[in-house]
Design an enzyme around this catalytic site. Structure first.
Site, PDB file in Angstrom:
ATOM      1  N   GLY A   1       8.081  -1.613  -5.516  1.00  0.00           N
ATOM      2  CA  GLY A   1       9.131  -2.213  -4.700  1.00  0.00           C
ATOM      3  C   GLY A   1       8.576  -2.695  -3.358  1.00  0.00           C
ATOM      4  O   GLY A   1       8.237  -3.836  -3.221  1.00  0.00           O
TER       5      GLY A   1
ATOM      6  N   HIS B   1       5.218  -8.800 -16.117  1.00  0.00           N
ATOM      7  CA  HIS B   1       4.930  -7.798 -15.087  1.00  0.00           C
ATOM      8  C   HIS B   1       5.071  -6.369 -15.606  1.00  0.00           C
ATOM      9  O   HIS B   1       4.185  -5.537 -15.394  1.00  0.00           O
ATOM     10  CB  HIS B   1       5.876  -8.026 -13.907  1.00  0.00           C
ATOM     11  CG  HIS B   1       5.573  -7.186 -12.706  1.00  0.00           C
ATOM     12  ND1 HIS B   1       4.469  -7.409 -11.908  1.00  0.00           N
ATOM     13  CD2 HIS B   1       6.228  -6.130 -12.155  1.00  0.00           C
ATOM     14  CE1 HIS B   1       4.462  -6.525 -10.917  1.00  0.00           C
ATOM     15  NE2 HIS B   1       5.508  -5.739 -11.049  1.00  0.00           N
TER      16      HIS B   1
ATOM     17  N   SER C   1       3.039  -3.087  -9.655  1.00  0.00           N
ATOM     18  CA  SER C   1       3.509  -3.735  -8.472  1.00  0.00           C
ATOM     19  C   SER C   1       3.093  -2.987  -7.215  1.00  0.00           C
ATOM     20  O   SER C   1       1.929  -2.645  -7.041  1.00  0.00           O
ATOM     21  CB  SER C   1       5.020  -3.926  -8.561  1.00  0.00           C
ATOM     22  OG  SER C   1       5.461  -4.893  -7.668  1.00  0.00           O
ATOM     23  N   TYR C   2       4.068  -2.731  -6.301  1.00  0.00           N
ATOM     24  CA  TYR C   2       3.704  -2.156  -5.016  1.00  0.00           C
ATOM     25  C   TYR C   2       3.160  -0.739  -5.141  1.00  0.00           C
ATOM     26  O   TYR C   2       2.455  -0.266  -4.254  1.00  0.00           O
ATOM     27  CB  TYR C   2       4.909  -2.174  -4.062  1.00  0.00           C
ATOM     28  CG  TYR C   2       4.490  -1.867  -2.649  1.00  0.00           C
ATOM     29  CD1 TYR C   2       3.874  -2.838  -1.878  1.00  0.00           C
ATOM     30  CD2 TYR C   2       4.652  -0.598  -2.109  1.00  0.00           C
ATOM     31  CE1 TYR C   2       3.450  -2.563  -0.589  1.00  0.00           C
ATOM     32  CE2 TYR C   2       4.237  -0.310  -0.822  1.00  0.00           C
ATOM     33  CZ  TYR C   2       3.632  -1.295  -0.059  1.00  0.00           C
ATOM     34  OH  TYR C   2       3.198  -1.012   1.200  1.00  0.00           O
TER      35      TYR C   2
ATOM     36  N   ASP D   1       2.573 -12.741 -15.891  1.00  0.00           N
ATOM     37  CA  ASP D   1       3.233 -12.328 -14.648  1.00  0.00           C
ATOM     38  C   ASP D   1       2.772 -13.234 -13.517  1.00  0.00           C
ATOM     39  O   ASP D   1       1.571 -13.354 -13.267  1.00  0.00           O
ATOM     40  CB  ASP D   1       2.874 -10.874 -14.334  1.00  0.00           C
ATOM     41  CG  ASP D   1       3.406 -10.406 -12.980  1.00  0.00           C
ATOM     42  OD1 ASP D   1       4.450 -10.932 -12.538  1.00  0.00           O
ATOM     43  OD2 ASP D   1       2.772  -9.527 -12.365  1.00  0.00           O
TER      44      ASP D   1
END
Length: 449
Positions: free
Chosen positions: A94, A422, A164-165, A370
């Site tokens: 996130g 992703h 991701s983050y 992605d």
């Protein structure tokens, strides 16, 4: 403190995840997997749950008694021989997105939320076939996690807290464990980390994002040329007006499709206008210090199904949410946390080097459709490490088909998933389970049919 005590000798932090090697256990000396103190967290009547032979637990871990800070967890025993299998901690990114809403019930958990938001279906490729799975909603303010001290929500960052983050704060957590392991009383037998489509180094991530958009016909040659000539991603990137406007054009074009999955349809209908779905559009922006942290997963409709499911009173009761207090409003991502995230390292490559030197296993994988953290971003970042290659670029196979390509370096393995976006397990559930199994075993991916 409510928590599950797991009798394992191996821990894995993935993707969000961390790894510990399983070792032989004398069956005559085995202790129960779950400490009896956690029996009150046993989930027994989750609405719509398929019948299974393993147990799972949900509840809260009090991490700060003074502030009233508590994190929500959901733990699944391995489907077989849980006492002999490692523990995997999964953290979504996130920052501010739910590991329960994404990882547990969209990607790798044994139950997947149904399309009506009411039921669950069994996931035949759940990673709990190979490991005990622990999903944590972190930090406070994510999902069902909370704090009774409002200032806790205003001081969030990487130092406070795997897709991701999580590509940033998982290595940071691994580094912390490695540093603390000098104290025998705090030792955790951490062996490695597995990261999927991870944010790694802001400069390389940006270059990869714009180059990928150009190479996949999302933006024009002219826009890409302006970026190449005007953008210094290693420096004060956004002070150059031409650069800033050209990057805005890239993000503008990505609003027309699903940046997390270039070749699949977007969700069209009333649900696409929900608060959670609109986060993707809102977060398509630049900041002066970091990548544009776009919220969420790859399918806004899936996100809506999760929101419906977790906002049901009977579901919250079954998961022991808020200890019987009134219904808690659950969202799959938190705008407040996203906006208040104040601490972020521009690159975690130095941590990679430190962990490699410490002998930790590091695997990185990328779904190659992605656009958010594309395969080019990861290749640029790993290239900056300058690691010696021990096994050259070659296909890896699953069920006699090319699943992707991989390359092994000294201390690191990089693999791609052909045709995956992703959230790789959503696209390639069987393939991702095969990679996960190889990772746990410390074996190379299969390079022959």
């Amino acid at each position: 403190m409510n928590f599950v005590v797991v009798k394992v000798t191996a821990i894995y932090l993935i993707f969000s995840l961390t790894v510990v090697e399983p070792q032989p256990v004398d069956a005559r000396k085995k202790q129960p997997l779950i400490n009896t103190l956690a029996s009150q967290d046993l989930v027994t009547n989750l609405p719509g749950q398929p019948a299974v032979d393993f147990q799972h637990y949900a509840g809260y871990v009090n991490v700060n008694e003074t502030n009233g800070r508590a994190l929500f967890y959901w733990f699944y025993e391995a489907a077989t021989n849980p006492d002999l299998k490692p523990l995997v901690l999964w953290l979504n990114g996130g920052p501010g997105c739910s590991s329960v809403g994404y990882g547990a019930t969209q990607e790798i958990g044994p139950f997947i939320v149904g399309t009506d938001g009411h039921g669950l279906r069994f996931n035949n490729y759940s990673w709990n076939q190979e490991a005990n799975l622990l999903f944590l909603e972190s930090p406070v303010g994510v999902g069902f996690s909370y704090s009774n001290t409002t200032t806790d929500y205003d001081n969030l960052g990487d130092a406070f807290t795997g897709e991701s983050y999580a590509g940033k704060y998982v290595p940071e957590l691994a580094e912390l464990i490695n540093d603390k392991n000098t104290d025998p009383s705090q030792h955790i037998d951490l062996k490695g980390i597995l990261l999927g489509n991870p944010e790694t180094s802001d400069a390389e991530d940006w270059r990869g994002l714009v180059d990928y958009a150009w190479s996949h016909a999302v933006v024009s040659d002219e826009t890409h040329k302006i970026i190449r000539e005007n953008c210094d991603f290693d420096g004060d990137t956004w002070s150059n007006k031409n650069c800033s406007q050209a990057v805005d054009e890239v993000l503008k074009q990505y609003k027309e499709i699903d940046i997390y999955s270039l070749y699949t349809s977007v969700c069209i209908g009333d649900t696409a206008n929900s608060d959670d779905a609109s986060m993707q559009v809102m977060m398509m922006k630049k900041t002066s210090t970091m990548m544009p942290r776009i919220m969420g997963g790859y399918d806004p409709c899936l996100d809506d199904y999760s929101k419906k499911f977790y906002n049901r009173a009977d579901v919250q009761k079954a998961l022991h949410v808020s200890n019987g207090l009134p219904l808690k409003n659950w969202s799959i991502c938190s705008v407040k946390i996203f906006n208040n995230w104040t601490d972020s390292k521009p690159s975690i490559l130095p941590i990679y080097k430190k962990l490699i030197a410490a002998g930790m296993r590091i695997w990185v994988y990328s779904g190659d459709t992605d656009g958010r953290v594309p395969v080019l971003s990861t290749r640029y970042s790993l290239g900056a490490l300058g690691l010696p290659i021990t096994k050259a670029w070659t296909p890896w196979y699953h069920q006699k088909q090319v699943s992707g390509w991989f390359q092994e370096y000294e201390g690191l393995t990089f693999a791609t998933f052909r045709g995956a976006g992703h959230a790789v397990p959503c696209f390639k559930p069987s393939n991702s389970l095969a990679l996960f199994t190889s990772f746990l075993l410390g074996e190379s991916l299969p390079s022959t049919r």
